[in-house]
Design an enzyme around this catalytic site. Sequence first.
Site, PDB file in Angstrom:
ATOM      1  CG  HIS A 172       5.659   6.390  -1.807  1.00 48.68           C
ATOM      2  ND1 HIS A 172       6.093   7.670  -2.061  1.00 48.68           N
ATOM      3  CD2 HIS A 172       4.572   6.531  -0.996  1.00 48.68           C
ATOM      4  CE1 HIS A 172       5.304   8.540  -1.436  1.00 48.68           C
ATOM      5  NE2 HIS A 172       4.382   7.888  -0.779  1.00 48.68           N
TER       6      HIS A 172
ATOM      7  CE  LYS B 189      -1.370  14.867   2.321  1.00 48.12           C
ATOM      8  NZ  LYS B 189      -0.493  13.678   2.275  1.00 48.12           N
TER       9      LYS B 189
ATOM     10  NE  ARG C  26       4.853   7.341   6.716  1.00 47.55           N
ATOM     11  CZ  ARG C  26       4.476   8.450   6.111  1.00 47.55           C
ATOM     12  NH1 ARG C  26       5.360   9.171   5.474  1.00 47.55           N
ATOM     13  NH2 ARG C  26       3.232   8.848   6.162  1.00 47.55           N
TER      14      ARG C  26
ATOM     15  CB  SER D  41       6.131  13.213  -0.206  1.00 46.46           C
ATOM     16  OG  SER D  41       5.986  11.909  -0.724  1.00 46.46           O
TER      17      SER D  41
END
Length: 167
Positions: free
Chosen positions: A21, A45, A95, A133
């Site tokens: 990040h 989440k 990514r 994460s």
Amino acid sequence: MSAGLRRIVYPGTFDPITNGHLDVISRALQLFDEVVVAIAADTTKKPLFTLEQRQALAEKAMADWNGKVRVTIFRGLLVDFVQSQDARAILRGLRAVSDFEFEFQMALMNRKLSDKIETIFLMPRDTYTYLSSTIIKEIGRLGGDISSFVPPVVEEAMRKQFQGEKR
Ligand code: ADP
């Protein structure tokens, strides 16, 4: 905030903020005057850290960028939040190809909701492309070394969190 400032909103869960990040944010700061890190309160989440903890960790991790980065919590539709911040752009990180489909769908949906807002994708340094994460939480929970993936404040907070879980 003065008119004409180029500002971009970086939305996400940031549970917790990682070096991936931070890499994306530092790249955005080459293009924009201000990055608003926007932690989504409405998420499906189940986070490890509370919203306030995630905000505090992000603020501490970016203390050196004081004045150029703001960390806020937002609720509701992202496009409404972006407009409320006087911004016209959303920042997302890409990514790998696996990110693409979801991100593409989100970007087009957000454009449908507001044609005035563009989504900008930045790619992190190659060594961060496999970071998420989620994977860092897994390694941390199992007692692995995460020091090269997260800022020191996050490493410390994760250690405390997982010690608490074991007790
Ligand atoms: P979300 O739940 O919205 O995916 P995240 O905090 O996981 O929230 O991620 C926010 C944004 O940052 C997403 O665009 C994600 O693709 C990007 N991102 C996450 N990790 C990295 C990384 N290692 N490198 C580049 N971008 C990343």
